[in-house]
Enzyme design. Structure first.
Site, short mmCIF file in Angstrom:
data_model
loop_
_atom_site.label_atom_id
_atom_site.label_comp_id
_atom_site.label_asym_id
_atom_site.label_seq_id
_atom_site.Cartn_x
_atom_site.Cartn_y
_atom_site.Cartn_z
N CYS A 28 -2.84 9.98 -1.53
CA CYS A 28 -2.54 10.57 -2.85
C CYS A 28 -3.21 11.95 -2.98
O CYS A 28 -4.43 12.02 -3.06
CB CYS A 28 -3.03 9.60 -3.92
SG CYS A 28 -3.08 10.27 -5.59
N CYS A 31 -5.31 12.47 -6.14
CA CYS A 31 -6.55 11.70 -6.01
C CYS A 31 -7.62 12.50 -5.30
O CYS A 31 -8.80 12.44 -5.65
CB CYS A 31 -6.31 10.39 -5.24
SG CYS A 31 -5.17 9.26 -6.04
#
Length: 104
Positions: A28, A31
């Site tokens: 991600c 993230c």
């Protein structure tokens, strides 16, 4: 930033400091951005906040416990209770504001 797992979470939850849980995944990209901000903030708030990173792919019990549906997700926990959360990528000033609001 401390790595939080299904195995060590109960120990980390016992802290008397604000616990900031960063739920994310290695695949991600948002993230990674949030993790970099939280790593930086972990130095600033070292005496008042514990920052922990939770990999959602490796910790199904915590994902289930907190009902994680999207990453990144940040939970703020005090005395074992969720006091605030943020879902999605947020700029550093917004994250600081949430931390400050939950330190009072």
């Amino acid at each position: 930033m401390i790595t939080i797992t299904d195995a060590n979470y109960e120990e980390m939850e016992q802290t008397d400091k604000l616990l900031v849980l960063d739920f994310g995944a290695t695949w991600c990209m948002p993230c990674k951005t949030v993790a970099a901000v939280l790593t930086d903030l972990s130095q600033t708030y070292a005496d008042r906040v514990v920052f922990g990173k939770v990999d959602v792919d490796d910790n199904p019990d915590l994902v289930s416990k907190y009902g994680i549906r999207n990453v990144p997700t940040i939970f703020m926990v005090r005395n074992g209770e969720v006091v605030d959360k943020m879902v999605g990528g947020f700029p550093k000033p917004d994250i600081i504001a949430k931390i400050e609001a939950n330190l009072k």
